[in-house]
Each structure stands twice: as C-alpha cells, then as structure tokens.
Motif scaffolding. Structure first.
Motif, PDB file in Angstrom:
ATOM      1  N   ASP A  24      -6.401   7.179  -2.555  1.00  0.00           N
ATOM      2  CA  ASP A  24      -6.834   6.783  -3.991  1.00  0.00           C
ATOM      3  C   ASP A  24      -7.337   8.076  -4.707  1.00  0.00           C
ATOM      4  O   ASP A  24      -6.863   8.250  -5.828  1.00  0.00           O
ATOM      5  CB  ASP A  24      -7.706   5.666  -3.986  1.00  0.00           C
ATOM      6  CG  ASP A  24      -7.227   4.345  -3.622  1.00  0.00           C
ATOM      7  OD1 ASP A  24      -5.545   4.362  -3.544  1.00  0.00           O
ATOM      8  OD2 ASP A  24      -7.711   3.425  -2.968  1.00  0.00           O
ATOM      9  N   SER A  50      -9.431   5.368   1.095  1.00  0.00           N
ATOM     10  CA  SER A  50      -9.940   5.508  -0.084  1.00  0.00           C
ATOM     11  C   SER A  50      -9.681   7.189  -0.598  1.00  0.00           C
ATOM     12  O   SER A  50      -9.598   7.447  -1.594  1.00  0.00           O
ATOM     13  CB  SER A  50     -11.581   5.502  -0.074  1.00  0.00           C
ATOM     14  OG  SER A  50     -12.052   5.628  -1.382  1.00  0.00           O
ATOM     15  N   LYS A 110     -12.212  -0.301  -7.108  1.00  0.00           N
ATOM     16  CA  LYS A 110     -11.570  -0.346  -5.933  1.00  0.00           C
ATOM     17  C   LYS A 110     -12.406   0.504  -4.970  1.00  0.00           C
ATOM     18  O   LYS A 110     -12.568   0.461  -3.709  1.00  0.00           O
ATOM     19  CB  LYS A 110     -10.154   0.165  -5.941  1.00  0.00           C
ATOM     20  CG  LYS A 110      -9.521   0.179  -4.626  1.00  0.00           C
ATOM     21  CD  LYS A 110      -7.905   0.606  -4.831  1.00  0.00           C
ATOM     22  CE  LYS A 110      -7.368   0.560  -3.548  1.00  0.00           C
ATOM     23  NZ  LYS A 110      -5.918   0.988  -3.756  1.00  0.00           N
ATOM     24  N   SER A 116     -13.364   3.046   4.177  1.00  0.00           N
ATOM     25  CA  SER A 116     -11.983   2.793   4.394  1.00  0.00           C
ATOM     26  C   SER A 116     -11.216   4.243   4.280  1.00  0.00           C
ATOM     27  O   SER A 116     -11.501   4.998   3.357  1.00  0.00           O
ATOM     28  CB  SER A 116     -11.210   1.916   3.598  1.00  0.00           C
ATOM     29  OG  SER A 116      -9.902   1.980   3.413  1.00  0.00           O
ATOM     30  N   GLU A 124      -8.515  -5.238  -1.012  1.00  0.00           N
ATOM     31  CA  GLU A 124      -7.470  -4.089  -1.279  1.00  0.00           C
ATOM     32  C   GLU A 124      -6.276  -4.597  -1.990  1.00  0.00           C
ATOM     33  O   GLU A 124      -5.901  -3.846  -2.987  1.00  0.00           O
ATOM     34  CB  GLU A 124      -7.261  -3.190  -0.038  1.00  0.00           C
ATOM     35  CG  GLU A 124      -6.418  -2.153  -0.314  1.00  0.00           C
ATOM     36  CD  GLU A 124      -5.847  -1.246   0.907  1.00  0.00           C
ATOM     37  OE1 GLU A 124      -5.024  -0.488   0.537  1.00  0.00           O
ATOM     38  OE2 GLU A 124      -6.514  -1.509   1.893  1.00  0.00           O
ATOM     39  N   SER A 149     -14.006  -0.147  -1.236  1.00  0.00           N
ATOM     40  CA  SER A 149     -13.187   0.750  -0.278  1.00  0.00           C
ATOM     41  C   SER A 149     -14.246   1.642   0.717  1.00  0.00           C
ATOM     42  O   SER A 149     -13.835   2.518   1.319  1.00  0.00           O
ATOM     43  CB  SER A 149     -12.198   1.555  -0.788  1.00  0.00           C
ATOM     44  OG  SER A 149     -11.205   0.628  -1.588  1.00  0.00           O
ATOM     45  N   ARG A 181       0.892  -1.279   0.050  1.00  0.00           N
ATOM     46  CA  ARG A 181      -0.066  -0.042  -0.170  1.00  0.00           C
ATOM     47  C   ARG A 181       0.905   1.294   0.028  1.00  0.00           C
ATOM     48  O   ARG A 181       0.658   2.168  -0.855  1.00  0.00           O
ATOM     49  CB  ARG A 181      -0.916  -0.067   1.188  1.00  0.00           C
ATOM     50  CG  ARG A 181      -1.697   1.127   1.361  1.00  0.00           C
ATOM     51  CD  ARG A 181      -2.391   1.433   2.587  1.00  0.00           C
ATOM     52  NE  ARG A 181      -3.519   0.479   2.756  1.00  0.00           N
ATOM     53  CZ  ARG A 181      -4.252   0.415   4.012  1.00  0.00           C
ATOM     54  NH1 ARG A 181      -3.876   1.164   5.037  1.00  0.00           N
ATOM     55  NH2 ARG A 181      -5.341  -0.218   3.943  1.00  0.00           N
ATOM     56  N   ASN A 230     -14.461  -8.883  -2.289  1.00  0.00           N
ATOM     57  CA  ASN A 230     -15.301  -7.676  -1.482  1.00  0.00           C
ATOM     58  C   ASN A 230     -16.583  -8.188  -1.593  1.00  0.00           C
ATOM     59  O   ASN A 230     -17.312  -7.970  -0.582  1.00  0.00           O
ATOM     60  CB  ASN A 230     -14.857  -6.197  -2.276  1.00  0.00           C
ATOM     61  CG  ASN A 230     -15.798  -5.365  -1.597  1.00  0.00           C
ATOM     62  OD1 ASN A 230     -16.831  -4.746  -2.264  1.00  0.00           O
ATOM     63  ND2 ASN A 230     -15.271  -5.052  -0.399  1.00  0.00           N
TER      64      ASN A 230
END
Length: 478
Positions: free
Chosen positions: A423, A420, A410, A417, A343, A414, A209, A374
C-alpha cells in the motif's frame, strides 16, 4: 487459546514429518530415513497452514521498517536506512513452504482431494506473492516443474503476478466443489478448522487484494475488485488467522527478547505520531491497545535511522514505545492474521472510490466499517470507538471522502501486516508527515529488496542484475 496449548507439540511433529516432501529439486531436503517420506495429506495441510502464517510474520518483520511501523533502536540501522540487507531467512522459508505446497497440490490432484487442492493453490499464490512483492522476478515455473532444476530460471514479475491470479482462480473453482474424496480435517487445518466455505471466502478476499494491487495499471478494474469483495467475508465470517506455535506468538517473542535487552520491536515515530494526535490532531484509541505508555506516561516513537531517543543510549528504559505483550495483536497467544475483514473493507472502499460518483456511498460505508472492524479486533471500548469514528476528521461525509483518508485509516489498521508496504508503494508514500529515514542511503523511498546472498551463491547465473532499491516493481508504475 486452549487449542494453542493442545496442538503446539502436535504441530512440531507434523512439521518434522512433512518437511521432507519437497520434489528433490530446488529447495528440497536431502532424503532422511528418519523422516516420513509420504505423509498423509492432512499432515501436509497442518504444515502448509502454519507456514503460511509464520511467513506472513517473517516478511512483516523486515518490511514493517519500510512502512515505518517499526524502527531500529540503533542509529543508522541497515533496514531503517535502506541499506542492502540479506533476507535469506525469508527467501528460504518461502521456498521451503512452496516446495511443500507443490507436493500437496500433486497429492491432492492424484487423490481427487479438491478441498486440499484449493487450499494448497491459494497458499501457493499467497506465498509466491510475498516473494514477488519483495524481490520482483523469482524462480517458479522452472523451480517446481516435474523436471525442475537446482538452478532454476527466473519468471518475470508480471508473469509471477499472473501465475498467482491463475492459482487463485483455480483455488476458487476447487473450493466450490462439494465432491472431494477427502475432506479438510478440522484439527489439521490451523487456519479455518476444516470449513471449506471459510476458505472460499478467504480465496475471494485474497483475489480482491491481488486485483487491487495493480491500481496504477491501465488494466485495473474496480468492478472486478468489488465482485471479489462481494464473494468474500461477511461481518461474522472467521478471518484467516493461525494461533498454533511452538512456544509463543513470534511478535510476543520479539517483545520478550526486547525486555531481556535483545533489542527489537521498537515502534516508529511516524506510526506513533500517526496515532497519538501529533499528525492528525486526534488521539486514536487503538494506540493504547497496541503499545504501553512510556515511563513518562506518554506515547512516543523512535525515528527511523536515528536510533534510541537522544542521550539515552541503547536500552529499554521504556522512554519510547515497543511491541507490547499486553496487546491483543502481540500477546503470547495472539493469532497471526493473514487476511482480515477490516482489510477487505478498505479494499472495498478504495475500489468503490475509484469507480467515481457511482461508488462514493459504498466507499464511505466500507471506509467506516473497516475502522470499526479493526477497533473491535483490538478490543477498543465501544464508547471510545464511536467517539473516534464520529469525530469530524474521520466522519467527513461521503462527499468529502478522499483516497488519502482511506489510505490513512488502512495504514492504522494494517499494523504488522506485510501487505502495508505494498500500500505504501501504491500510494507513493504520500502519507501526511511521512519522511525519509535519517541517514537514508537512497534519495527517495525504498521500492524493492536486494536478492539474498544464498541465492546469488547457488543460482547466481540466473539472478537478475541488481538495480537501485528505489526502482519500482512492475505493478508500482503505470
């Protein structure tokens, strides 16, 4: 779920016992003879693992408005519209957690407890990342040094990133060792129940990550990201989650409060439209596992900045969608997730895609695996899962895979989260039909948060000068 009931009271006692372990400096508690001054290392493990998960939720509780999963029920909500807000709660809780972790690191080093040391280093890197990704520069070196200061100087954004990476590398090295003098206690470890191998896989996942975060930088290495991915979770590996609460899951508490007219947890129009077929012409079955239909039998969100649906007033008449107690993610006993297999698969898909033609097959397979994982976590029926995945707008073939599709899926995976928002910024908010909040005080999307009032009050001489909240962090620009 039984574990949650048994240990809810236990964790409260452990947290009280360990909270006074900070190093008599920045964010330390005053000495209290009623508190344990030198708690055992497994008590510190309980506190550290619970705080990591709770801080995950605390940071998501405000930055998910920026990611437009959530929206305020009131028009011109401060967080919705990018006004300067005071996030002292998140700052303080992160630094209290890091003060505990600094002590745990010291105790583990002195005892040769390499498993505890690896866990503490990983959670320190993770928590420091939450801080740096929110505010940018922040105290670290001067705050937790042996001769630390009550008014510590700030490390730069880039220095904090490198510190986190170094801590993760050290964590991995320690978690590889099998010679620890004290083993992780299964009862005290609220994330991985004392399984060192699971912690090692989580460390590699969080490393992936962090390495993927600098996708805009010339130093980005897709190969390095994929090496970390290869050492992380397998499909059957336990994900990093925690389900021990002094009450209920905090997202469930949001839903309970909202039902009691303490309004919160309203879903953004952008997110609901992303899932209900409005934006992409395909209903995503995960939406029915995230929220409940309105009284009108539909799924509809609240536009950020606009408040409740026009002409209805602030209420919970259920003519819009909220965080739901019926969801596998937000019911009373749902775990809080720190890092998931889904993820990891989307990180893999992005990194493999950035390799070019040589990575396209791997990218496509990981993209589809992330969606399926997911959906499984949300308990979507197999037939519904496969109908969605096999639709022509999702299963586009590896030759037609794009970064936009990877980020689109994604984003759906997410929900709630805090990662996110990272991102969002890395992708420059280029999601289909994603728009500025109504009445936004910035001319463009938000990129950072203002420093808390509490920090300006007690450490003002070191707090960096404020810049527009549209100013990118260092990793958010080339």
């Amino acid at each position: 779920m039984k574990r949650n009931n048994i240990f809810s009271i236990f964790i409260l006692l452990v947290s009280i016992a360990a909270i006074n372990t900070g190093c008599k400096k920045y964010f330390d508690q005053n000495e209290n003879p009623n508190l344990v001054q030198n708690p055992p290392i497994n008590a510190m493990l309980s506190t550290a693992t619970q705080k990591a998960a709770l801080n995950t939720q605390r940071f998501a509780s405000f930055n998910n408005y920026y990611a437009q999963y959530l929206a305020s029920p009131s028009a011109n909500g401060a967080t919705d519209t990018y006004q300067i807000t005071d996030n002292t709660t998140q700052w303080n809780n992160a630094y209290y957690a890091m003060a505990d972790l600094a002590d745990m690191i010291g105790k583990a080093q002195a005892a040769g407890a390499t498993e505890h040391l690896g866990v503490a280093q990983l959670l320190m890197a993770y928590t420091l990342g939450l801080v740096a990704d929110t505010w940018g520069s922040a105290p670290y070196t001067d705050a937790f040094a042996t001769s630390g200061s009550l008014t510590p100087k700030y490390d730069s954004e880039e220095a904090l990133y490198q510190t986190s990476l170094n801590l993760i590398n050290e964590s991995i090295n320690n978690l590889k060792l099998t010679t620890a003098t004290i083993k992780l206690d299964a009862t005290s470890d609220l994330i991985h129940a004392g399984v060192r191998a699971d912690w090692l896989r989580t460390a590699y996942g969080i490393q992936a990550r962090f390495l993927n975060k600098i996708s805009k930088k010339s130093t980005y290495s897709a190969a390095a990201v994929l090496t970390a991915v290869d050492n992380s979770y397998l499909p059957a590996t336990k994900e990093a989650s925690m389900a021990v609460f002094s009450g209920v899951n905090p997202w469930a508490q949001v839903a309970i409060n909202n039902a009691g007219n303490l309004l919160d947890g309203w879903l953004s129009e952008n997110f609901v439209n992303h899932m209900n077929g409005t934006t992409y012409g395909l209903f995503d079955p995960r939406l029915a596992k995230i929220t409940d239909k309105t009284v009108d039998g539909i799924y509809i969100g609240t536009r950020n900045g606009e408040g409740n649906r026009p002409n209805t007033g602030a209420n919970t008449l259920r003519n819009e969608n909220y965080v739901s107690l019926s969801s596998p993610l937000t019911n009373r006993t749902s775990p809080l997730y720190i890092f998931t297999y889904a993820e990891l698969k989307f990180i893999e898909a992005e990194a493999a895609f950035r390799l070019g033609a040589s990575g396209r097959t791997r990218a496509y397979q990981a993209y589809l695996a992330g969606i399926r994982s997911n959906m499984d976590r949300l308990q979507v029926l197999l037939a519904d899962r496969e109908a969605y995945v096999n639709s022509t707008t999702v299963s586009v073939g590896e030759a037609n895979l794009t970064l936009a599709l990877i980020f689109k899926e994604k984003y759906a995976a997410s929900y709630l989260s805090p990662e996110s928002w990272n991102d969002m910024r890395r992708f420059d908010y280029q999601y289909k039909n994603f728009r500025l909040p109504l009445g936004a005080v910035l001319p463009t999307f938000i990129r950072r948060v203002a420093y808390p009032a509490s920090e300006r009050s007690k450490n003002g001489s070191n707090v960096p000068a404020e810049v527009p909240l549209s100013t990118p962090l260092w990793w958010d620009k080339p």
